[in-house]
Scaffold this active site. Structure first.
Site, PDB file in Angstrom:
ATOM      1  N   HIS B 145       0.837  -1.198   0.000  1.00 22.91           N
ATOM      2  CA  HIS B 145       0.000   0.000   0.000  1.00 22.91           C
ATOM      3  C   HIS B 145       0.871   1.247   0.000  1.00 22.91           C
ATOM      4  CE1 HIS B 145      -4.138  -1.269   0.409  1.00 22.91           C
ATOM      5  NE2 HIS B 145      -3.752  -2.241   1.215  1.00 22.91           N
ATOM      6  N   CYS B 214       0.655   1.881  -5.795  1.00 21.91           N
ATOM      7  CA  CYS B 214      -0.256   2.634  -6.661  1.00 21.91           C
ATOM      8  C   CYS B 214       0.280   4.028  -6.942  1.00 21.91           C
ATOM      9  CB  CYS B 214      -1.657   2.686  -6.084  1.00 21.91           C
ATOM     10  SG  CYS B 214      -1.772   3.585  -4.546  1.00 21.91           S
ATOM     11  N   ARG B 223       0.486   2.473 -11.857  1.00 23.34           N
ATOM     12  CA  ARG B 223       1.274   1.767 -10.848  1.00 23.34           C
ATOM     13  C   ARG B 223       2.692   2.310 -10.878  1.00 23.34           C
ATOM     14  NH1 ARG B 223      -3.011   0.804 -10.074  1.00 23.34           N
ATOM     15  NH2 ARG B 223      -4.147  -1.151  -9.869  1.00 23.34           N
TER      16      ARG B 223
END
Lengths: 58, 246
Positions: B145, B214, B223
């Site tokens: 993340h 991300c 990405r």
């Protein structure tokens, strides 16, 4: 809505306030425990992979 | 206006205000949940995973594939035909390594778990289960993340060529070195985690590592990719590698 709830709570003002507080805490708990974890994957912050993970995440 | 009409107007205005207040409170609560609560949950989950791993390693059980590979990476001949030559498969959803990236913070250490499903990524970094194992020939690929759930890869864009990515499976320290500035690509570009990743500049088989997260920070349109190659390995018994101590 809130007025209706307040009028239907039993007891005097203090008891009503106490029950209201408990109700608010219960709502927050349900939101944090069940509703938000369900809603969160629908938002984009989870998409960090480049492959099939996408399908699982989205 | 009749008395009845006034009551109706009052009721409408009150209901509308109450609805607005409720929706506002919901949004504020959700933001608190995203920015704060997911971090609290993820930090404690990651600390728990790291603690579990360290405990496992302390009691002598390594999570690495087949114990300690020699520093040159080749499996020693004469290990005995009784040993399984194939690496032990990682267990889906279980942590098997700890990653350190000094550039992201001296105390930046995150567990690496097998798999890249939503649930796994909430508890640490996720290893793409079809990519190579740690330290092996191929491309050991890991997703994490950028925001929410502890923000593990928040400072991903600060990675630079030469930065160390150090991993341990309890038996061996693996020091990878980043080879490129973070590369932006589209979500469907699975070539970036190929054994020899496309567009990485690597032109032959090797021991590579790919990190994905991300881009943009709060979005999902792209990405961000970083590639690294295995620079050195050393047994845990020899202490922490220079990339972490220096």
């Amino acid at each position: 809505m809130y007025g209706w709830i307040w009028r239907h709570l039993p007891g005097n003002t203090w008891v009503k306030a106490l029950i209201s507080l408990v109700l608010v805490l219960a709502v927050v708990f349900v939101l944090f425990q069940y509703v938000f974890p369900w809603a969160e994957p629908l938002l984009p912050f989870n998409d960090v992979t480049v492959d099939q993970g996408m399908a699982a995440v989205r | 206006m009749t008395l009845r009409g006034r009551t109706a107007v009052r009721w409408t205005v009150r209901t509308l205000s109450e609805t607005c207040l409720t929706v506002g409170a919901l949004i504020v609560l959700f933001v608190v949940y995203l920015l704060f609560w997911t971090g609290v949950r993820a930090d404690s989950a990651m600390d728990g995973e790291i603690g579990k791993l360290r405990h496992q390693w302390a009691t002598g059980e390594t999570t690495g594939p087949g114990g300690t590979p020699p520093p040159d990476g080749k499996r020693a001949p004469g290990r005995g035909p009784t040993r399984d030559a194939r690496p032990r498969p990682y267990t889906a959803g279980a942590s098997f390594a700890v990653m350190h990236i000094p550039r992201l913070g001296a105390d930046w250490a995150k567990p690496v778990l097998e798999g890249t499903t939503t649930g796994v990524l909430q508890r640490g970094l996720g290893h793409y289960d079809r990519t190579a194992h740690l330290g092996e020939t191929g491309n050991f690929s890991v997703a994490g993340h950028r925001r929410t759930y502890g923000d593990p890869f928040k400072d991903f864009p600060r990675l630079r060529p030469g930065d160390a990515v150090v991993l341990t499976d309890g038996a061996t320290w693996f020091t990878y070195r980043i080879d490129n500035r973070p590369y932006t690509t589209l979500p469907g570009d699975i070539g970036v985690i190929d054994p020899v990743p496309r567009k990485s500049g690597f032109n032959g088989p090797g021991r590579y590592l790919t990190l994905t997260t991300c881009e943009p920070e709060w979005g999902h349109s792209h990405r961000l990719i970083a590639w690294a190659h295995l620079d050195s390995t050393q047994p845990v018994a020899q202490g922490r590698p220079s990339a972490l101590t220096g």
